[in-house]
Design a protein around this motif. Structure first.
Motif, PDB file in Angstrom:
ATOM      1  N   LYS A   1       0.675  -1.248  -0.112  1.00 44.07           N
ATOM      2  CA  LYS A   1      -0.246  -0.226   0.280  1.00 44.07           C
ATOM      3  C   LYS A   1       1.036   1.152  -0.103  1.00 44.07           C
ATOM      4  CE  LYS A   1      -4.054  -2.112   2.517  1.00 44.07           C
ATOM      5  NZ  LYS A   1      -4.733  -2.360   2.946  1.00 44.07           N
ATOM      6  N   ARG A   2       2.004   1.569   0.181  1.00 49.19           N
ATOM      7  CA  ARG A   2       3.122   2.371   0.223  1.00 49.19           C
ATOM      8  C   ARG A   2       3.517   2.746  -0.466  1.00 49.19           C
ATOM      9  NH1 ARG A   2       6.697   1.765   5.639  1.00 49.19           N
ATOM     10  NH2 ARG A   2       4.886   1.826   6.742  1.00 49.19           N
ATOM     11  N   ALA A   3       4.062   3.626  -1.445  1.00 50.06           N
ATOM     12  CA  ALA A   3       4.285   4.394  -2.876  1.00 50.06           C
ATOM     13  C   ALA A   3       5.404   3.660  -2.483  1.00 50.06           C
ATOM     14  CB  ALA A   3       3.853   5.948  -3.113  1.00 50.06           C
ATOM     15  N   ILE A   4       5.825   3.560  -3.635  1.00 43.50           N
ATOM     16  CA  ILE A   4       7.714   2.898  -3.922  1.00 43.50           C
ATOM     17  C   ILE A   4       8.240   4.149  -4.922  1.00 43.50           C
ATOM     18  CG2 ILE A   4       9.144   1.521  -4.776  1.00 43.50           C
ATOM     19  CD1 ILE A   4       6.657  -0.515  -3.728  1.00 43.50           C
ATOM     20  N   GLY A   5       9.493   5.048  -5.058  1.00 42.81           N
ATOM     21  CA  GLY A   5       9.715   6.015  -5.498  1.00 42.81           C
ATOM     22  C   GLY A   5       9.166   7.087  -6.228  1.00 42.81           C
ATOM     23  N   SER A   6       9.688   7.450  -6.825  1.00 48.06           N
ATOM     24  CA  SER A   6       8.883   9.180  -7.350  1.00 48.06           C
ATOM     25  C   SER A   6       7.502   9.054  -7.820  1.00 48.06           C
ATOM     26  CB  SER A   6      10.183   9.449  -8.169  1.00 48.06           C
ATOM     27  OG  SER A   6      10.113   8.832  -9.601  1.00 48.06           O
ATOM     28  N   LEU A   7       7.843   7.730  -8.168  1.00 42.17           N
ATOM     29  CA  LEU A   7       6.577   7.504  -9.900  1.00 42.17           C
ATOM     30  C   LEU A   7       5.127   6.708  -8.674  1.00 42.17           C
ATOM     31  CD1 LEU A   7       7.225   5.749 -13.108  1.00 42.17           C
ATOM     32  CD2 LEU A   7       6.810   7.896 -12.310  1.00 42.17           C
ATOM     33  N   GLU A   8       5.127   6.610  -6.849  1.00 40.04           N
ATOM     34  CA  GLU A   8       4.451   6.496  -6.400  1.00 40.04           C
ATOM     35  C   GLU A   8       3.439   5.420  -6.719  1.00 40.04           C
ATOM     36  OE1 GLU A   8       1.880   9.848  -5.240  1.00 40.04           O
ATOM     37  OE2 GLU A   8       3.347  10.623  -4.630  1.00 40.04           O
ATOM     38  N   TYR A   9       4.364   4.011  -7.176  1.00 39.58           N
ATOM     39  CA  TYR A   9       3.657   3.198  -7.615  1.00 39.58           C
ATOM     40  C   TYR A   9       3.050   1.529  -6.625  1.00 39.58           C
ATOM     41  CZ  TYR A   9       3.592  -1.624  -9.289  1.00 39.58           C
ATOM     42  OH  TYR A   9       3.049  -3.477 -10.377  1.00 39.58           O
ATOM     43  N   ARG A  10       2.270   1.555  -6.448  1.00 36.28           N
ATOM     44  CA  ARG A  10       1.780   0.746  -5.591  1.00 36.28           C
ATOM     45  C   ARG A  10       1.003  -0.687  -6.422  1.00 36.28           C
ATOM     46  NH1 ARG A  10      -0.284   5.927  -3.621  1.00 36.28           N
ATOM     47  NH2 ARG A  10       0.494   6.620  -1.847  1.00 36.28           N
ATOM     48  N   TYR A  11       1.221  -2.045  -5.483  1.00 35.71           N
ATOM     49  CA  TYR A  11       0.606  -2.957  -6.501  1.00 35.71           C
ATOM     50  C   TYR A  11      -0.448  -3.250  -5.118  1.00 35.71           C
ATOM     51  CZ  TYR A  11       4.390  -4.966  -4.185  1.00 35.71           C
ATOM     52  OH  TYR A  11       5.370  -6.171  -3.015  1.00 35.71           O
ATOM     53  N   LYS A  12      -0.577  -5.201  -5.801  1.00 37.97           N
ATOM     54  CA  LYS A  12      -2.185  -5.748  -5.457  1.00 37.97           C
ATOM     55  C   LYS A  12      -2.091  -7.761  -5.915  1.00 37.97           C
ATOM     56  CE  LYS A  12      -5.801  -6.853  -2.142  1.00 37.97           C
ATOM     57  NZ  LYS A  12      -7.182  -6.689  -1.994  1.00 37.97           N
ATOM     58  N   PHE A  13      -1.520  -8.872  -5.378  1.00 38.56           N
ATOM     59  CA  PHE A  13      -1.778  -9.976  -5.858  1.00 38.56           C
ATOM     60  C   PHE A  13      -2.385 -10.278  -5.159  1.00 38.56           C
ATOM     61  CE2 PHE A  13       2.580  -8.855  -7.901  1.00 38.56           C
ATOM     62  CZ  PHE A  13       2.413  -9.484  -9.032  1.00 38.56           C
TER      63      PHE A  13
END
Length: 663
Positions: free
Chosen positions: A306-318
């Motif tokens: 749920k936390r944003a990753i990097g400058s693009l604020e990437y979030r993911y879920k499987f």
């Protein structure tokens, strides 16, 4: 195909195990300036690393795969010098990154010289001191008057600390030194305490307006002597006539007008005070603690970020969904039991730039329609119009009907009501949603254009296209009290193809479907619906009416269906409803799980003119047990009564149980 989900869970747990190691923790303290200075000035053995984990500062040594190895080698060696040392699980990446705060490492390697004891230096905080607290009371006018009337001992001050008024004496460097002066005040104040406070409070004299009372001696009353008459000789020429000032009549004041002016001034003063009080109030956010059963290193938590990753604020879920059904049926004088998987799906979604752009991929692992959600999207705001919008492009679920647009994981019963075959499902196309909020009032407008689904396109099925609209209006009285009404319109062009409606009896495991019809040479099919949802705490009510108009070369036909259902939570807070999209949402049960009972009445009619597809009425009783957010057990008992059909007229009864695991 049934074991792919288990394989995914196995690999996720294996990956999480590789990222964890065991280390020995020497020190663990709160993250404060004083503790940070102490750890910086203290030396620790080689191979140890200073870390900041949450709100704690800690020093950990070594990173091994086996817990027994950490206990046997590291712990025994380090416990001699650090008796409080323990074995902890630590993420490997913490030993690769640089120190969160630097510590001295003056000791040599352990192979050449043994560990030496290091004396820890304590830092004295000069801004704080210890004082003797004699009296403490809440800051009220009555208590303030008490402090002002009471005499204070020498060397003591009245202070205002937060919401309390207190009397404190002395400002000493240590607690022991403060307690040495306890004998001075114990007789008069037996409940005194040694308290830590800021030195600046003894310089600030905002509330210290009390002075020791002084005993005033009565002044002697002066003796007034009678005045002696003094006779003066005045000449006649010196006599002057003294005129008294003229006395004018004074009119009495109007007391009512004066009182009215005073009342108005008092009201204005009170309003100003209220306004000032309102400004001073601040809102505080309370963070709920996680339940004890939530495991931080569980396989499910690894699949979601749920936390944003990097400058693009990437979030993911499987994630995925596995549901298994068991059916007991008495159908047309035949008793049988069937068990099979209802759904086995896996999905992956993600977003960048704080959900500005998003995507989702969902696949079914069972035979039939394999491609479910397969789209990209964009969401933003139109500030000039005070609107939010969301756009989807790809294989999407067509917005039409509350029961049809909500996910199958969150509906109340095992299957959707009669009339489910009238719905369109997923198609390749585009959707745009406009949302507007005004106070507690929510408005949602859905528009979509579509053609065949992705599975139909791959199978080279005949092309069908259409348009749809769904409009909802919701009012949110509070979190668990919502009213939502809406309607939908869907037009589909068949271009001379045939249309077929075959309605299952609220179960996918029954052998036969008695209510069905088929019409050839169809030009258009128009669907219209009305929907209602009402929720009040633990009770929820839902209803829909659906009408289908079929325009064919032979004639025009009209079919309809409707249902009414209600549910009540025996244990738990109740249902959850998303006002942003007007759909049902996932339920977060309590520690012991939530229990819901439900009832539904549904009907479908496929008889129109020379088409006799039959009618059916169903009574469905439901029981749902939400063990966790991911696990649910449901049971449905259905009375089905098909009528005016070519295959069977009578009553059917069947009982179905489902176990659902969705993550």
């Amino acid at each position: 195909m049934r074991y792919i989900v288990l394989i995914l869970i196995f690999f996720s747990t294996f990956a999480s195990a590789q990222s964890i190691c065991y280390s020995v923790q020497l020190v663990s303290k709160y993250d404060t300036k004083q503790n940070r200075l102490e750890l910086k000035k203290t030396a620790y053995p080689d191979g140890c690393k200073a870390m900041k984990i949450g709100s704690y500062l800690t020093v950990r040594c070594g990173c091994v795969n086996n817990k027994n190895e950490a206990k046997g080698k590291l712990l025994k060696r380090l416990q001699k010098e650090y008796p409080q040392a323990i074995v902890m699980r630590t993420a490997r990446y913490r030993f690769k990154k640089s120190d969160d705060f630097q510590t001295k490492n003056s000791l040599k390697k352990e192979q050449t010289t043994p560990l030496k004891k290091v004396t820890k230096t304590t830092v004295v905080n000069t801004s704080m001191c210890y004082t003797l607290q004699l009296v403490t009371k809440k800051n009220t006018p009555k208590n303030r008057a008490f402090f002002e009337k009471t005499t204070t001992p020498n060397g003591c001050l009245n202070m205002k600390v937060g919401r309390y008024l207190t009397l404190r004496c002395g400002c000493y460097a240590t607690k022991a030194e403060a307690l040495k002066h306890k004998y001075k005040y114990v007789k008069d104040y037996p409940g005194l305490l040694a308290v830590k406070t800021a030195r600046s409070r003894f310089k600030n004299k905002k509330f210290n307006n009390v002075k020791p009372k002084q005993v005033l001696k009565p002044k002697p009353v002066p003796v007034v002597k009678p005045k002696q008459k003094v006779q003066k000789t005045i000449k006649k020429e010196e006599l002057i006539e003294v005129l008294q000032p003229p006395v004018y009549p004074v009119q009495p004041l109007n007391t009512r007008s004066v009182d009215n002016v005073k009342k108005k001034e008092i009201k204005k003063h009170k309003k100003k005070k209220k306004h000032k009080k309102k400004k001073k109030k601040k809102k505080f956010k309370y963070i709920k603690k996680k339940a004890k059963r939530d495991i931080h290193f569980s396989p499910i938590s690894v699949l979601e970020n749920k936390r944003a990753i990097g400058s693009l604020e990437y979030r993911y879920k499987f994630g995925g969904q596995v549901s298994y059904d068991l059916l007991f049926d008495y159908e047309a004088e035949k008793n049988y039991a069937v068990a099979d998987f209802r759904r086995v799906r896996v999905y992956h979604d993600g977003s960048i730039l704080n959900d500005l752009f998003f995507y989702e991929i969902e696949l079914s692992l069972l035979d039939g329609n394999r491609y479910k959600d397969f789209y990209i999207g964009h969401s933003n705001k139109l500030k000039s119009l005070h609107l939010k919008y969301r756009i989807k492009l790809g294989n999407i679920k067509i917005p039409f009907s509350l029961d049809g647009y909500s996910s199958s994981k969150y509906i109340t019963f095992l299957e959707r009501a009669l009339g489910d075959d009238f719905l369109v499902g997923r198609r390749v196309g585009g959707e745009i949603l406009f949302s507007h909020k005004l106070g507690n009032f929510y408005t949602n407008l859905f528009f979509s254009a579509f053609s065949n689904s992705l599975d139909d396109k791959l199978a080279n099925e005949d092309e069908k296209d259409g348009l749809s609209n769904r409009t909802t209006f919701a009012y949110k009285f509070h979190k668990h009290h919502i009213l939502s009404i809406g309607g939908g319109y869907l037009k589909e062009n068949y271009h001379g193809l045939k249309v077929k409606f075959s309605q299952p009896m609220e179960s996918s495991l029954l052998h036969d479907e008695y209510v069905h019809t088929k019409i050839k040479d169809v030009s258009t099919v128009i669907r219209k619906n009305l929907e209602l949802f009402y929720m009040y705490n633990k009770f929820a009510l839902q209803a829909e009416f659906l009408k289908v108009d079929v325009e064919a070369l032979k004639d025009n036909y009209t079919f309809n269906s409707y249902y009414l259902q209600g549910s009540y939570f025996i244990v738990g807070k109740g249902k959850r409803f998303k006002t942003k999209t007007s759909t049902l949402s996932s339920i977060k049960p309590g520690p012991k799980g939530d229990v819901e009972v439900a009832f539904r009445y549904s009907q479908i009619d496929l008889n129109s003119k020379d088409e006799h597809g039959g009618r059916e009425i169903n009574y469905t009783y439901g029981l749902n047990w939400y063990l966790t957010k991911q696990f649910k057990i449901s049971a449905n008992y259905v009375f089905a009564m098909p009528k005016d059909t070519d295959d069977y007229d009578g009553r059917l009864q069947f009982f179905e149980i489902r176990t659902l695991f969705a993550f």
